[in-house]
Design a protein around this motif. Structure first.
Motif, short mmCIF file in Angstrom:
data_model
loop_
_atom_site.label_atom_id
_atom_site.label_comp_id
_atom_site.label_asym_id
_atom_site.label_seq_id
_atom_site.Cartn_x
_atom_site.Cartn_y
_atom_site.Cartn_z
N PRO A 7 8.99 -22.82 -27.76
CA PRO A 7 9.15 -23.39 -29.14
C PRO A 7 8.15 -24.52 -29.37
CG PRO A 7 9.39 -25.65 -27.24
CD PRO A 7 8.75 -23.69 -26.92
N ALA A 8 7.55 -25.11 -31.01
CA ALA A 8 6.73 -25.39 -30.84
C ALA A 8 6.41 -26.46 -30.44
CB ALA A 8 6.94 -25.79 -32.74
N PRO A 9 4.62 -26.88 -29.89
CA PRO A 9 4.39 -28.15 -29.50
C PRO A 9 4.76 -29.52 -30.26
CG PRO A 9 2.67 -26.84 -29.92
CD PRO A 9 4.07 -25.52 -30.90
N SER A 10 5.28 -30.36 -29.77
CA SER A 10 4.59 -31.89 -30.12
C SER A 10 3.65 -32.61 -29.13
CB SER A 10 6.20 -32.22 -30.37
OG SER A 10 7.13 -32.29 -29.26
N GLY A 11 3.02 -33.15 -30.53
CA GLY A 11 1.80 -34.03 -29.25
C GLY A 11 1.79 -35.51 -29.79
N THR A 45 19.52 -31.32 -35.75
CA THR A 45 19.69 -30.12 -35.25
C THR A 45 20.07 -30.40 -33.61
OG1 THR A 45 19.08 -28.08 -34.64
CG2 THR A 45 19.90 -27.77 -36.79
N PRO A 46 21.38 -30.37 -32.89
CA PRO A 46 20.84 -30.93 -31.47
C PRO A 46 20.38 -30.14 -30.77
CG PRO A 46 23.72 -30.25 -31.92
CD PRO A 46 23.18 -30.02 -33.57
N LYS A 47 19.53 -28.38 -31.27
CA LYS A 47 18.33 -27.60 -30.10
C LYS A 47 17.35 -28.70 -30.53
CE LYS A 47 16.98 -23.14 -29.87
NZ LYS A 47 17.51 -21.39 -30.28
N GLU A 48 17.04 -28.58 -31.65
CA GLU A 48 15.61 -29.19 -31.81
C GLU A 48 15.50 -30.82 -31.91
OE1 GLU A 48 16.17 -29.36 -36.27
OE2 GLU A 48 15.40 -27.34 -36.49
N ARG A 49 16.70 -31.22 -31.13
CA ARG A 49 16.07 -32.90 -31.16
C ARG A 49 16.49 -32.51 -29.70
NH1 ARG A 49 21.17 -34.50 -31.78
NH2 ARG A 49 22.30 -33.90 -29.88
N ASP A 50 16.52 -31.37 -28.30
CA ASP A 50 16.60 -31.25 -26.92
C ASP A 50 15.17 -31.78 -27.10
OD1 ASP A 50 19.01 -32.08 -26.72
OD2 ASP A 50 20.20 -30.09 -26.29
N ARG A 51 14.45 -29.85 -27.83
CA ARG A 51 13.25 -29.97 -28.02
C ARG A 51 12.63 -30.85 -27.62
NH1 ARG A 51 12.06 -24.65 -31.65
NH2 ARG A 51 13.57 -23.58 -30.51
N HIS A 52 12.47 -31.35 -29.06
CA HIS A 52 11.52 -32.54 -29.51
C HIS A 52 11.39 -32.98 -28.44
CE1 HIS A 52 9.81 -33.70 -32.44
NE2 HIS A 52 9.75 -35.17 -32.88
N LEU A 53 12.29 -33.73 -27.56
CA LEU A 53 12.78 -34.72 -26.40
C LEU A 53 12.05 -34.15 -25.32
CD1 LEU A 53 16.68 -36.51 -27.30
CD2 LEU A 53 13.84 -37.51 -27.62
N ALA A 54 12.60 -33.24 -24.80
CA ALA A 54 11.12 -32.19 -23.96
C ALA A 54 10.38 -32.57 -23.82
CB ALA A 54 11.93 -31.31 -24.02
N VAL A 95 16.02 -34.24 -19.81
CA VAL A 95 14.98 -34.63 -20.84
C VAL A 95 14.02 -33.34 -20.69
CG1 VAL A 95 13.56 -36.32 -20.47
CG2 VAL A 95 14.91 -36.84 -19.98
N LEU A 96 14.12 -32.71 -20.13
CA LEU A 96 13.02 -31.66 -19.82
C LEU A 96 13.48 -30.61 -20.97
CD1 LEU A 96 11.61 -30.50 -16.03
CD2 LEU A 96 10.54 -32.24 -18.88
N GLY A 97 15.00 -30.12 -21.66
CA GLY A 97 15.48 -29.67 -22.66
C GLY A 97 15.41 -28.05 -21.83
N LEU A 98 15.99 -28.20 -20.68
CA LEU A 98 15.97 -26.74 -19.55
C LEU A 98 18.03 -25.99 -20.68
CD1 LEU A 98 14.57 -26.72 -16.59
CD2 LEU A 98 13.47 -26.17 -18.27
N ARG A 99 18.00 -25.11 -20.98
CA ARG A 99 18.56 -24.46 -21.27
C ARG A 99 20.35 -24.51 -20.44
NH1 ARG A 99 17.96 -21.61 -26.36
NH2 ARG A 99 15.73 -21.19 -26.34
N ARG A 100 21.31 -24.65 -20.78
CA ARG A 100 22.43 -24.70 -19.74
C ARG A 100 22.31 -23.65 -19.12
NH1 ARG A 100 26.53 -25.80 -23.89
NH2 ARG A 100 26.32 -28.07 -24.60
N HIS A 101 22.57 -22.24 -18.69
CA HIS A 101 22.14 -21.64 -18.01
C HIS A 101 20.48 -21.88 -16.86
CE1 HIS A 101 18.84 -19.29 -20.09
NE2 HIS A 101 18.08 -19.34 -19.47
#
Length: 618
Positions: A283-287, A370-379, A173-179
């Protein structure tokens, strides 16, 4: 590797420490002390048996066998350790990666591991030793490659257990990368058995490397190790057994040392947390959303394949939350509440299939990015508070690490800045910052749940999904958590989706309520109408089943008669029809829509409870 005093209290620990120290000392000092005697030929003492001058006898050049065995400690141990380390590293990374990669990649890795395990490790080592060429380097590489499949299967099995935990889901949920998921959340939780396997593998590699040298594929003259010395003394095994047995005893001693060391160190890894990593670019913050709903979901469906067929536990769910609004989601266990939340957070199992007409978070269409943007937005826009805080927190990491990793990964904060924000988040949930040095098992259930809430606050989310956050807590702590969520809502204007089966708590805490049954929303209404103005027979039955102080204790509490519908064989019509006391003929044929004259109070029922009847206390 030094062992603290508390790890040296048992006889096994002391014995392994002494044996390890002796091997290290011999590896360092033997070439300096006995190196000359080991390499100096003496034609007058060729093939002598044990004597005072030569306790283990001499070889065919008159060299002292004992000196050569002692001097061979370093060239025997270092290649074995290198082979075990290389094999363990490659195998663990290969197997543990199955917990963090996608479904297709997981299938490929699993197939590769199964293919490698189809070949015996010893045959692989012998074959590769010939391919790489006789010598130390070739033998080390051969043994390393041969050791990869075993470590990969062990790591894969252990990682599979971690892959289903709440704390790994929270990290996703926090959007951490796989590594980061791999290094922080998977490997620390499987390290203990892997450490034992690695130390045992070092002993196995020593025996295998000695065997390759015995066959002439390992260490080459003029170098020598215990395997080569064993080969040289084999011809004299019946006449002078001690020169032949001496290198074999050395191999046994070293292998036993590694085995005992593994047993001692296996319990130590759980007390150690991984080192901090360099944060990823922010990433670009979302508030919080200023206009429009924070979350808008329309016609959400979830399909889950099972051995008996595909089931649809969530069917056509629609919901919307405005900034600062608290919406309750209630229903029996198995009604689809948690799956709805997991679908919104994109945390469903890989085999699940999700469809929806609309899914917007903070105005962004999650299906269009994109999946990357979706993960970032959710995180950065959503925080998920799980039902069981004990499993939602990583047991191997300190609280500080679990609080700071999200802001370091997504906000680009330094370690000091993240620590300061974590301390402030703990204060906001009425916890002292000193708890940052603790691990989850050192906290109470209420403290762990507060830490989960503090973790969500670190990224300043616009939406908090609380999935039964008070179920495992006593009544007093439940009230504290509810009061805390209310304060957070007032301070941050975050919307809260509160999932619970406690309809009385939802009626007290929330502003609107959605009632789910068999994967569908059967009634939506303001929370202040929940006690006496519900219209769906199922909702009415839930309300009546809540005990109060005025209830007659001699009478059994009302219950919803009958079993829930079979998800593998859904019947046409209303899913509640077999259990409904107000069912009509059309209820078994036609599914009622969620509708009503009042937009704030809608019900999916062909024969709803009349308002006048619903308003009469039961």
């Amino acid at each position: 590797m030094s062992l603290p005093r508390r790890y040296l209290r048992s006889p096994m620990a002391r014995a392994s420490a002494l044996m390890l120290a002796s091997l290290v000392l011999l590896a360092l000092a033997a070439p300096l002390v006995w190196g000359v005697a080991a390499d100096r030929p003496d034609p007058s003492a060729v093939l002598q048996g044990p004597s005072a001058a030569h306790p283990f006898g001499t070889d065919n050049l008159g060299r002292d066998v004992l000196a050569r065995v002692l001097t061979a400690t370093r060239p025997s141990l270092l290649p074995a350790l290198a082979a075990a380390l290389l094999g363990a590293t490659g195998g663990v990374l290969l197997g543990a990666a199955t917990a963090v990669v996608g479904r297709r990649s997981r299938r490929v890795l699993s197939a590769l591991i199964n293919l490698l395990l189809a070949f015996p490790a010893l045959l692989i080592a012998l074959f590769l030793a010939v391919v790489f060429g006789a010598g130390t380097a070739g033998a080390v590489l051969a043994l390393a490659v041969a050791g990869v499949p075993g470590f990969a299967r062990l790591a894969q099995t252990l990682a599979a257990a971690v892959a289903g935990t709440d704390h790994l889901a929270a990290a996703r949920v926090l959007g951490l990368r796989r590594h980061r998921l791999l290094w922080r959340h998977v490997l620390p939780n499987i390290a203990e058995p892997l450490l034992l396997a690695a130390t045992t593998a070092a002993g196995t590699a020593l025996v295998a490397l000695s065997g390759l040298s015995f066959l002439g594929l390992g260490v080459q003259p003029p170098g020598y190790d215990w395997g080569q010395l064993l080969n040289q003394g084999l011809d004299r095994i019946y006449a002078d057994p001690l020169p032949a047995l001496a290198p074999g005893l050395a191999i046994l001693y070293a292998a036993l040392t590694f085995q005992l060391l593994g047993e001692v160190l296996a319990g130590r890894v759980a007390h150690r947390g991984p080192a901090d990593r360099t944060p990823a670019p922010p990433p670009a913050p979302s508030g919080p959303a200023e206009d429009g709903p924070v979350l808008q979901v329309e016609d959400l469906c979830v399909d889950l394949p099972t051995p008996d067929g595909v089931i649809r536990p969530v069917r056509g769910v629609s919901l919307s939350l405005r900034p600062g609004e608290i919406v309750g989601l209630v229903g029996e266990s198995g009604s689809g509440k948690s799956l709805t939340a997991l679908a919104v957070a994109d945390l469903l199992p890989d085999r699940a299939r999700v469809s929806r007409r609309t899914m917007r978070l903070l105005g962004a269409d999650l299906a269009a990015v994109t999946p990357k943007e979706r993960d970032r937005h959710l995180a950065t826009g959503l925080a998920l508070v799980f039902q069981n805080p004990a499993s939602a927190l990583n047991p191997s990491l300190r609280i500080a690490t679990q609080l700071t990793e999200a802001v370091r990964a997504h906000r680009g904060a330094s370690r000091a800045e993240a620590a300061a924000q974590a301390a402030d988040a703990l204060r906001r949930v009425d916890l002292p910052p000193t708890l940052m040095r603790s691990r989850p098992h050192q906290l109470s259930g209420g403290q762990r749940q507060r830490v989960m809430i503090a973790s969500g606050l670190m990224v300043r989310p616009a939406l908090i999904i609380a999935d039964e956050p008070t179920t495992a807590l006593d009544v007093t702590v439940q009230r504290q958590i509810i009061r805390l969520l209310s304060e957070i809502r007032r301070e941050t204007s975050a919307a809260i989706l509160f999932i619970s089966h406690d309809i009385a708590l939802v009626g007290e805490f929330c502003e609107r309520v959605l009632v789910m049954y068999a994967g569908t929303v059967v009634e939506t209404l303001p929370a202040d109408r929940l006690a006496d103005a519900t219209r769906h027979p199922y909702t009415r039955a839930l309300v009546e089943s809540v005990p109060d102080l005025t209830a007659d204790r001699d009478r059994a509490l009302p219950t919803v008669e009958g079993p829930p519908p079979d998800p593998l064989a859904p019947a046409p019509g209303c899913p509640f029809e077999p259990r409904c006391p107000r069912r009509l003929d059309r209820c078994a044929e036609q599914t009622p829509p969620l509708d009503g004259p009042d937009p704030a109070h809608r019900v999916a029922c062909w024969n709803p409870v009349p308002v006048a009847v619903a308003a009469v206390p039961s």
